[in-house]
Design a protein around this motif. Structure first.
Motif, PDB file in Angstrom:
ATOM      1  N   ASP A  67       0.846  -1.200   0.000  1.00  0.00           N
ATOM      2  CA  ASP A  67       0.000   0.000   0.000  1.00  0.00           C
ATOM      3  C   ASP A  67       0.877   1.244   0.000  1.00  0.00           C
ATOM      4  O   ASP A  67       1.349   1.685   1.024  1.00  0.00           O
ATOM      5  CB  ASP A  67      -0.907  -0.008   1.227  1.00  0.00           C
ATOM      6  N   ASN A  68       1.108   1.808  -1.186  1.00  0.00           N
ATOM      7  CA  ASN A  68       1.914   3.015  -1.308  1.00  0.00           C
ATOM      8  C   ASN A  68       1.057   4.257  -1.539  1.00  0.00           C
ATOM      9  O   ASN A  68       1.574   5.329  -1.804  1.00  0.00           O
ATOM     10  CB  ASN A  68       2.919   2.869  -2.459  1.00  0.00           C
ATOM     11  N   HIS A  69      -0.263   4.090  -1.468  1.00  0.00           N
ATOM     12  CA  HIS A  69      -1.155   5.228  -1.697  1.00  0.00           C
ATOM     13  C   HIS A  69      -1.139   6.142  -0.481  1.00  0.00           C
ATOM     14  O   HIS A  69      -1.209   5.703   0.657  1.00  0.00           O
ATOM     15  CB  HIS A  69      -2.582   4.745  -1.961  1.00  0.00           C
ATOM     16  N   LEU A  70      -1.053   7.443  -0.745  1.00  0.00           N
ATOM     17  CA  LEU A  70      -1.054   8.425   0.338  1.00  0.00           C
ATOM     18  C   LEU A  70      -2.199   9.396   0.142  1.00  0.00           C
ATOM     19  O   LEU A  70      -2.385   9.955  -0.943  1.00  0.00           O
ATOM     20  CB  LEU A  70       0.267   9.206   0.363  1.00  0.00           C
ATOM     21  N   ASN A  71      -2.981   9.581   1.174  1.00  0.00           N
ATOM     22  CA  ASN A  71      -4.020  10.589   1.146  1.00  0.00           C
ATOM     23  C   ASN A  71      -3.385  11.969   0.996  1.00  0.00           C
ATOM     24  O   ASN A  71      -2.306  12.223   1.521  1.00  0.00           O
ATOM     25  CB  ASN A  71      -4.819  10.513   2.457  1.00  0.00           C
ATOM     26  N   GLU A  72      -4.067  12.864   0.294  1.00  0.00           N
ATOM     27  CA  GLU A  72      -3.494  14.181   0.012  1.00  0.00           C
ATOM     28  C   GLU A  72      -3.127  14.940   1.285  1.00  0.00           C
ATOM     29  O   GLU A  72      -2.177  15.703   1.319  1.00  0.00           O
ATOM     30  CB  GLU A  72      -4.498  15.005  -0.805  1.00  0.00           C
ATOM     31  N   GLN A  73      -3.894  14.723   2.366  1.00  0.00           N
ATOM     32  CA  GLN A  73      -3.643  15.462   3.592  1.00  0.00           C
ATOM     33  C   GLN A  73      -2.394  14.983   4.338  1.00  0.00           C
ATOM     34  O   GLN A  73      -1.928  15.652   5.241  1.00  0.00           O
ATOM     35  CB  GLN A  73      -4.860  15.357   4.534  1.00  0.00           C
ATOM     36  N   ILE A  74      -1.888  13.845   3.965  1.00  0.00           N
ATOM     37  CA  ILE A  74      -0.771  13.307   4.739  1.00  0.00           C
ATOM     38  C   ILE A  74       0.475  13.093   3.890  1.00  0.00           C
ATOM     39  O   ILE A  74       1.370  12.360   4.269  1.00  0.00           O
ATOM     40  CB  ILE A  74      -1.161  11.978   5.421  1.00  0.00           C
ATOM     41  N   ARG A  75       0.528  13.738   2.780  1.00  0.00           N
ATOM     42  CA  ARG A  75       1.690  13.575   1.918  1.00  0.00           C
ATOM     43  C   ARG A  75       2.925  14.272   2.501  1.00  0.00           C
ATOM     44  O   ARG A  75       2.803  15.269   3.209  1.00  0.00           O
ATOM     45  CB  ARG A  75       1.424  14.149   0.522  1.00  0.00           C
ATOM     46  N   PRO A  76       4.122  13.773   2.166  1.00  0.00           N
ATOM     47  CA  PRO A  76       5.340  14.541   2.478  1.00  0.00           C
ATOM     48  C   PRO A  76       5.231  15.933   1.869  1.00  0.00           C
ATOM     49  O   PRO A  76       4.566  16.126   0.848  1.00  0.00           O
ATOM     50  CB  PRO A  76       6.442  13.712   1.821  1.00  0.00           C
ATOM     51  N   ARG A  77       5.895  16.893   2.501  1.00  0.00           N
ATOM     52  CA  ARG A  77       5.698  18.266   2.037  1.00  0.00           C
ATOM     53  C   ARG A  77       6.914  19.133   2.357  1.00  0.00           C
ATOM     54  O   ARG A  77       7.716  18.801   3.234  1.00  0.00           O
ATOM     55  CB  ARG A  77       4.472  18.870   2.713  1.00  0.00           C
ATOM     56  N   THR A  78       6.993  20.244   1.615  1.00  0.00           N
ATOM     57  CA  THR A  78       7.977  21.274   1.916  1.00  0.00           C
ATOM     58  C   THR A  78       7.305  22.326   2.785  1.00  0.00           C
ATOM     59  O   THR A  78       6.165  22.720   2.546  1.00  0.00           O
ATOM     60  CB  THR A  78       8.507  21.906   0.623  1.00  0.00           C
ATOM     61  N   LEU A  79       8.031  22.780   3.795  1.00  0.00           N
ATOM     62  CA  LEU A  79       7.469  23.689   4.788  1.00  0.00           C
ATOM     63  C   LEU A  79       7.975  25.109   4.545  1.00  0.00           C
ATOM     64  O   LEU A  79       9.117  25.309   4.134  1.00  0.00           O
ATOM     65  CB  LEU A  79       7.868  23.233   6.194  1.00  0.00           C
ATOM     66  N   LYS A  80       7.122  26.086   4.810  1.00  0.00           N
ATOM     67  CA  LYS A  80       7.483  27.489   4.643  1.00  0.00           C
ATOM     68  C   LYS A  80       7.928  28.064   5.985  1.00  0.00           C
ATOM     69  O   LYS A  80       7.179  28.052   6.961  1.00  0.00           O
ATOM     70  CB  LYS A  80       6.298  28.283   4.108  1.00  0.00           C
ATOM     71  N   VAL A  81       9.146  28.553   6.033  1.00  0.00           N
ATOM     72  CA  VAL A  81       9.680  29.138   7.260  1.00  0.00           C
ATOM     73  C   VAL A  81       9.112  30.543   7.419  1.00  0.00           C
ATOM     74  O   VAL A  81       9.225  31.380   6.526  1.00  0.00           O
ATOM     75  CB  VAL A  81      11.222  29.177   7.235  1.00  0.00           C
ATOM     76  N   ILE A  82       8.488  30.819   8.582  1.00  0.00           N
ATOM     77  CA  ILE A  82       7.875  32.127   8.811  1.00  0.00           C
ATOM     78  C   ILE A  82       8.472  32.843  10.023  1.00  0.00           C
ATOM     79  O   ILE A  82       8.137  34.005  10.288  1.00  0.00           O
ATOM     80  CB  ILE A  82       6.351  32.001   9.003  1.00  0.00           C
ATOM     81  N   GLY A  83       9.352  32.185  10.753  1.00  0.00           N
ATOM     82  CA  GLY A  83       9.943  32.813  11.930  1.00  0.00           C
ATOM     83  C   GLY A  83      11.333  32.289  12.210  1.00  0.00           C
ATOM     84  O   GLY A  83      11.651  31.139  11.923  1.00  0.00           O
ATOM     85  N   GLY A  84      12.188  33.171  12.735  1.00  0.00           N
ATOM     86  CA  GLY A  84      13.554  32.776  13.041  1.00  0.00           C
ATOM     87  C   GLY A  84      14.461  32.963  11.837  1.00  0.00           C
ATOM     88  O   GLY A  84      14.114  33.638  10.867  1.00  0.00           O
TER      89      GLY A  84
END
Length: 347
Positions: A67-84
């Motif tokens: 089972d390699n299917h991933l729900n869209e809400q739980i996919r790996p992702r790139t994060l946007k840095v907003i602080g620091g």
């Protein structure tokens, strides 16, 4: 057991890709502690340009081989840095950043026992795991790597005001900033740098992690607020100072011969002086009482405690603790560790 710890933690850990001042690419690790705040090592960010902060692991455990299917809400992702980034002072190798839209990213809880409470052998030989992104030759993507080990020693590194754990694992670049997690799933430290002599490769050195107290202190100063109201067990401790004679320090920097402890929760104030040396006890008590007069000591639950005669404010109690500390130092004692509320930190 430790596999379950890994499965709960893996989705809270990101790689940090940076460009160094020389134009080279490098990679480190960061982990989520809640509300979008990520902890990493200072040397991963300091002087470098962050190119990417990304999570590679799905936010649920995939236990089915096919089972390699991933729900869209739980996919790996790139994060946007907003602080620091917020960087620790001096040689303390820890940094904090904050990312956007981290509500569904799990957080790793940090151990709530501050360094001042740690003893040399309390964790010795207990199992831990470390998770990070050390580059793997011949691969084209950052892959998350988990290693297990045991705590071999608790040491004090020259120039650091926080404790360091020695771990029985192989040091590799890319683990920097990654969490070291115990059986309870708590981060007890973060990987900073291996301890090596001269120009030997990191793999030849000791794999070490900086106590999580350093990360917790910096995160709180950076605006992070822990969910647990008793995050630090000594949150109401106004002052705690551990001191030792020079010969004790020379033989064991964790041991102490005397201590001064002041507890203040806005209702009750408890003061304790501990030492096998009765002269040291008298010196500490007299110095404290010269600032903040004390009632006669009482035996409560097999422990001698003092209470102030007046409704002393916290500033006066802290001033009195410092006076008691300095009086002992004047007789030859050395500070092993100290913690004062209100940001004084450890020494």
């Amino acid at each position: 057991m430790m596999r379950n710890v890994y499965l709960k933690a893996k989705s809270a850990i990101a790689y940090v890709a940076v460009e160094t001042s020389d134009g080279d690419e490098s990679i480190g690790t960061a982990f989520h502690i809640g509300d979008g705040y990520f902890v990493t090592a200072k040397h991963v960010l300091d002087g470098n340009r962050v190119q990417e902060v990304s999570i590679t692991q799905p936010l649920i455990a995939n236990t089915c081989y096919h089972d390699n299917h991933l729900n869209e809400q739980i996919r790996p992702r790139t994060l946007k840095v907003i602080g620091g980034p917020w960087l620790a002072d001096g040689d303390i190798d820890v940094a904090v950043i904050r990312v956007d839209a981290a509500e569904d990213i799990p957080a790793i809880k940090m151990d709530s026992i501050h360094d001042i409470y740690q003893s040399e052998d309390i964790r010795l030989l207990s199992p831990v795991i470390c998770i990070g992104y050390p580059p793997i030759p011949l691969t084209t993507h950052p892959f998350q790597v988990a290693v297990d080990g045991k705590i071999n020693a608790l040491v004090r590194v020259r120039g650091s005001s926080y404790l360091t754990y020695v771990i029985s694992a192989t040091s590799r670049g890319g683990f920097s900033g990654g969490p070291v997690i115990d059986e309870a799933g708590l981060a007890i430290g973060l990987v900073t740098e291996s301890l090596v002599r001269d120009n030997h490769p990191v793999e030849a050195g000791f794999f070490t992690c900086l106590s999580i107290s350093a990360a917790a202190d910096l995160a709180i100063r950076s605006g992070w607020s822990p969910d647990d109201s008793v995050f630090y067990r000594d949150i109401e401790s106004l002052a705690w100072v551990k001191l030792a004679m020079p010969e004790t320090v020379r033989l064991n920097p964790h041991a102490h011969d005397a201590s001064i402890y002041v507890y203040d929760d806005d209702r009750d104030v408890i003061i304790t002086f501990s030492s096998h040396d009765q002269n040291a006890l008298s010196i500490a008590e007299s110095a404290f009482a010269s600032i903040c007069p004390l009632h006669e000591r009482e035996l409560v639950n097999d422990q001698w405690i003092w209470t102030p005669k007046n409704n002393s404010p916290a500033s006066e109690l802290k001033h009195a603790a410092i006076a008691a500390r300095d009086a002992l130092i004047a007789t030859g004692f050395c500070i092993v560790a100290e913690r004062f509320s209100g940001g004084r930190g450890d020494a």
